[in-house]
Design a protein around this motif. Structure first.
Motif, PDB file in Angstrom:
ATOM      1  N   VAL A 166       0.884  -1.173   0.000  1.00 13.44           N
ATOM      2  CA  VAL A 166       0.000   0.000   0.000  1.00 13.44           C
ATOM      3  C   VAL A 166       0.913   1.212   0.000  1.00 13.44           C
ATOM      4  CG1 VAL A 166      -1.715   1.306   1.311  1.00 13.44           C
ATOM      5  CG2 VAL A 166      -1.836  -1.191   1.257  1.00 13.44           C
ATOM      6  N   ARG A 167       0.569   2.170  -0.842  1.00 14.02           N
ATOM      7  CA  ARG A 167       1.467   3.316  -1.001  1.00 14.02           C
ATOM      8  C   ARG A 167       0.684   4.556  -1.404  1.00 14.02           C
ATOM      9  NH1 ARG A 167       6.756   4.417  -3.905  1.00 14.02           N
ATOM     10  NH2 ARG A 167       6.794   6.665  -3.625  1.00 14.02           N
ATOM     11  N   GLN A 168       1.202   5.702  -0.998  1.00 11.42           N
ATOM     12  CA  GLN A 168       0.623   6.971  -1.429  1.00 11.42           C
ATOM     13  C   GLN A 168       1.304   7.387  -2.736  1.00 11.42           C
ATOM     14  OE1 GLN A 168       1.624  10.667   0.629  1.00 11.42           O
ATOM     15  NE2 GLN A 168      -0.549  11.179   0.654  1.00 11.42           N
ATOM     16  N   VAL A 169       0.480   7.732  -3.721  1.00 10.72           N
ATOM     17  CA  VAL A 169       0.972   8.231  -4.998  1.00 10.72           C
ATOM     18  C   VAL A 169       0.049   9.376  -5.412  1.00 10.72           C
ATOM     19  CG1 VAL A 169       1.407   7.701  -7.436  1.00 10.72           C
ATOM     20  CG2 VAL A 169       1.876   5.969  -5.688  1.00 10.72           C
ATOM     21  N   GLY A 170       0.622  10.521  -5.719  1.00 10.93           N
ATOM     22  CA  GLY A 170      -0.181  11.655  -6.175  1.00 10.93           C
ATOM     23  C   GLY A 170      -1.194  12.135  -5.143  1.00 10.93           C
ATOM     24  N   GLY A 171      -0.868  12.005  -3.851  1.00 10.19           N
ATOM     25  CA  GLY A 171      -1.749  12.496  -2.804  1.00 10.19           C
ATOM     26  C   GLY A 171      -2.825  11.524  -2.347  1.00 10.19           C
ATOM     27  N   SER A 172      -2.932  10.357  -2.979  1.00 13.12           N
ATOM     28  CA  SER A 172      -3.910   9.336  -2.578  1.00 13.12           C
ATOM     29  C   SER A 172      -3.201   8.025  -2.296  1.00 13.12           C
ATOM     30  CB  SER A 172      -4.931   9.091  -3.693  1.00 13.12           C
ATOM     31  OG  SER A 172      -5.815  10.164  -3.808  1.00 13.12           O
ATOM     32  N   TYR A 173      -3.795   7.243  -1.423  1.00 16.61           N
ATOM     33  CA  TYR A 173      -3.268   5.918  -1.113  1.00 16.61           C
ATOM     34  C   TYR A 173      -3.916   4.889  -2.022  1.00 16.61           C
ATOM     35  CZ  TYR A 173      -0.987   7.834   2.955  1.00 16.61           C
ATOM     36  OH  TYR A 173      -0.170   8.562   3.770  1.00 16.61           O
ATOM     37  N   TYR A 174      -3.104   3.871  -2.403  1.00 16.56           N
ATOM     38  CA  TYR A 174      -3.559   2.811  -3.287  1.00 16.56           C
ATOM     39  C   TYR A 174      -3.188   1.447  -2.720  1.00 16.56           C
ATOM     40  CZ  TYR A 174      -4.487   6.344  -6.742  1.00 16.56           C
ATOM     41  OH  TYR A 174      -5.002   7.434  -7.391  1.00 16.56           O
ATOM     42  N   ASN A 175      -4.097   0.502  -2.893  1.00 14.80           N
ATOM     43  CA  ASN A 175      -3.841  -0.897  -2.617  1.00 14.80           C
ATOM     44  C   ASN A 175      -3.207  -1.457  -3.887  1.00 14.80           C
ATOM     45  OD1 ASN A 175      -3.933  -3.672  -2.328  1.00 14.80           O
ATOM     46  ND2 ASN A 175      -6.051  -3.739  -1.623  1.00 14.80           N
ATOM     47  N   LEU A 176      -1.951  -1.880  -3.782  1.00 20.91           N
ATOM     48  CA  LEU A 176      -1.198  -2.351  -4.944  1.00 20.91           C
ATOM     49  C   LEU A 176      -1.067  -3.870  -4.956  1.00 20.91           C
ATOM     50  CD1 LEU A 176       1.518   0.423  -4.733  1.00 20.91           C
ATOM     51  CD2 LEU A 176      -0.416   0.334  -6.317  1.00 20.91           C
ATOM     52  N   ASP A 177      -2.073  -4.545  -4.442  1.00 22.86           N
ATOM     53  CA  ASP A 177      -2.114  -5.999  -4.390  1.00 22.86           C
ATOM     54  C   ASP A 177      -1.886  -6.573  -5.782  1.00 22.86           C
ATOM     55  OD1 ASP A 177      -2.729  -8.706  -4.109  1.00 22.86           O
ATOM     56  OD2 ASP A 177      -4.568  -8.346  -2.966  1.00 22.86           O
ATOM     57  N   SER A 178      -0.908  -7.464  -5.902  1.00 19.75           N
ATOM     58  CA  SER A 178      -0.578  -8.051  -7.208  1.00 19.75           C
ATOM     59  C   SER A 178      -1.672  -8.976  -7.729  1.00 19.75           C
ATOM     60  CB  SER A 178       0.752  -8.807  -7.120  1.00 19.75           C
ATOM     61  OG  SER A 178       0.680  -9.837  -6.153  1.00 19.75           O
ATOM     62  N   ILE A 183      -7.648   3.867  -2.428  1.00 12.07           N
ATOM     63  CA  ILE A 183      -8.116   3.841  -1.046  1.00 12.07           C
ATOM     64  C   ILE A 183      -8.618   5.213  -0.640  1.00 12.07           C
ATOM     65  CG2 ILE A 183      -7.432   3.526   1.375  1.00 12.07           C
ATOM     66  CD1 ILE A 183      -5.397   1.398   0.327  1.00 12.07           C
ATOM     67  N   GLY A 184      -7.845   6.263  -0.919  1.00  9.91           N
ATOM     68  CA  GLY A 184      -8.234   7.633  -0.577  1.00  9.91           C
ATOM     69  C   GLY A 184      -7.162   8.327   0.239  1.00  9.91           C
ATOM     70  N   GLY A 185      -7.596   9.214   1.128  1.00 13.65           N
ATOM     71  CA  GLY A 185      -6.693   9.990   1.963  1.00 13.65           C
ATOM     72  C   GLY A 185      -6.291   9.252   3.229  1.00 13.65           C
ATOM     73  N   GLU A 186      -5.697  10.008   4.163  1.00 14.99           N
ATOM     74  CA  GLU A 186      -5.173   9.405   5.389  1.00 14.99           C
ATOM     75  C   GLU A 186      -6.240   8.703   6.221  1.00 14.99           C
ATOM     76  OE1 GLU A 186      -2.678  11.883   7.783  1.00 14.99           O
ATOM     77  OE2 GLU A 186      -1.174  12.096   6.196  1.00 14.99           O
ATOM     78  N   GLU A 187      -7.385   9.329   6.401  1.00 15.05           N
ATOM     79  CA  GLU A 187      -8.434   8.693   7.212  1.00 15.05           C
ATOM     80  C   GLU A 187      -8.976   7.437   6.532  1.00 15.05           C
ATOM     81  OE1 GLU A 187      -9.012   9.222  10.422  1.00 15.05           O
ATOM     82  OE2 GLU A 187      -7.337  10.614  10.119  1.00 15.05           O
ATOM     83  N   ASP A 188      -9.095   7.488   5.201  1.00 14.45           N
ATOM     84  CA  ASP A 188      -9.519   6.300   4.450  1.00 14.45           C
ATOM     85  C   ASP A 188      -8.501   5.178   4.617  1.00 14.45           C
ATOM     86  OD1 ASP A 188     -11.829   7.594   3.257  1.00 14.45           O
ATOM     87  OD2 ASP A 188     -10.399   8.655   1.969  1.00 14.45           O
ATOM     88  N   LEU A 189      -7.225   5.546   4.600  1.00 16.70           N
ATOM     89  CA  LEU A 189      -6.169   4.548   4.778  1.00 16.70           C
ATOM     90  C   LEU A 189      -6.250   3.925   6.166  1.00 16.70           C
ATOM     91  CD1 LEU A 189      -3.602   3.055   3.873  1.00 16.70           C
ATOM     92  CD2 LEU A 189      -2.310   4.947   4.877  1.00 16.70           C
ATOM     93  N   ARG A 190      -6.412   4.740   7.189  1.00 14.85           N
ATOM     94  CA  ARG A 190      -6.488   4.210   8.558  1.00 14.85           C
ATOM     95  C   ARG A 190      -7.670   3.237   8.688  1.00 14.85           C
ATOM     96  NH1 ARG A 190      -2.820   7.395  11.525  1.00 14.85           N
ATOM     97  NH2 ARG A 190      -2.590   9.470  10.656  1.00 14.85           N
ATOM     98  N   LYS A 191      -8.794   3.575   8.073  1.00 14.62           N
ATOM     99  CA  LYS A 191      -9.968   2.699   8.112  1.00 14.62           C
ATOM    100  C   LYS A 191      -9.659   1.380   7.371  1.00 14.62           C
ATOM    101  CE  LYS A 191     -14.817   2.402   6.908  1.00 14.62           C
ATOM    102  NZ  LYS A 191     -15.894   2.908   6.105  1.00 14.62           N
ATOM    103  N   PHE A 192      -9.057   1.484   6.189  1.00 16.42           N
ATOM    104  CA  PHE A 192      -8.665   0.306   5.409  1.00 16.42           C
ATOM    105  C   PHE A 192      -7.721  -0.582   6.221  1.00 16.42           C
ATOM    106  CE2 PHE A 192      -5.361  -1.598   2.701  1.00 16.42           C
ATOM    107  CZ  PHE A 192      -6.129  -2.424   1.896  1.00 16.42           C
TER     108      PHE A 192
END
Length: 184
Positions: free
Chosen positions: A125-137, A145-154
């Motif tokens: 999971v990584r932030q790219v361009g200000g948003s977090y992404y699930n990079l599951d292969s 995923i979204g921003g910081e709060e979305d990431l914490r929830k995820f």
């Protein structure tokens, strides 16, 4: 997770064999830096006298353990910090974290058939361009995923699953000074 399309510059490797550790590392670092051969070499360095290497599958198809991920990250100036699930994710200083690696339970599939067997799977999971992404292969494309709060929830949803584990990937200096965690 929302349906926002990922940036076109987002690097994402798809699952091959049992190489989710290779894919998670490369997806986290957003370029192809690691290969099966390199992780196999690290296996040999960590267990040079072992007939059967304890850090990968018996068949040599991957399935690397956490020791190999940690050793690989060290070769690139990063450290992996095990997240204690008893802590609140609000104490995590996300601006000091380069990315995250999850070890999650995942169903085994043969082609289109999902077997009633669960194995552990490495996910970046990584932030790219200000948003977090699930990079599951195992995903066809990165999942927004979204921003910081979305990431914490995820992350909370993920670590609530047993036996999920969370690793914070930080630069070595951040590991040493502990700035990835809010002071008590």
């Amino acid at each position: 997770m929302s349906e926002t399309p990922p940036p076109t510059s987002l690097y994402h490797e798809r699952q091959h064999l049992e190489l989710c550790a290779v894919h998670a590392l490369n997806n986290l670092l957003q370029q192809r830096l690691f290969s099966k051969e390199e992780l196999d070499r690290l296996c040999g360095q960590l267990a040079p006298d072992s007939l059967l290497n304890p850090h990968r599958s018996l068949l040599g198809t991957g399935n690397y353990d956490v020791n190999i991920l940690m050793a690989a990250l060290l070769t690139r100036g990063f450290a992996a910090i095990w997240w204690d699930k008893r802590r609140s994710l609000t104490s995590l200083v996300l601006s000091r974290v380069h990315g995250l690696i999850l070890n999650i339970p995942s169903n085994v599939t043969l082609g289109f058939v999902s077997l009633p067997i669960r194995r552990k799977h490495w996910v970046a999971v990584r932030q790219v361009g200000g948003s977090y992404y699930n990079l599951d292969s195992k995903l066809k494309a990165p999942a927004h995923i979204g921003g910081e709060e979305d990431l914490r929830k995820f992350l909370q949803e993920q670590v609530a699953q047993e036996p999920c584990q969370l690793l914070l990937v930080v630069e070595r200096e951040v590991e040493e000074d502990g700035s990835w965690l809010l002071p008590l």
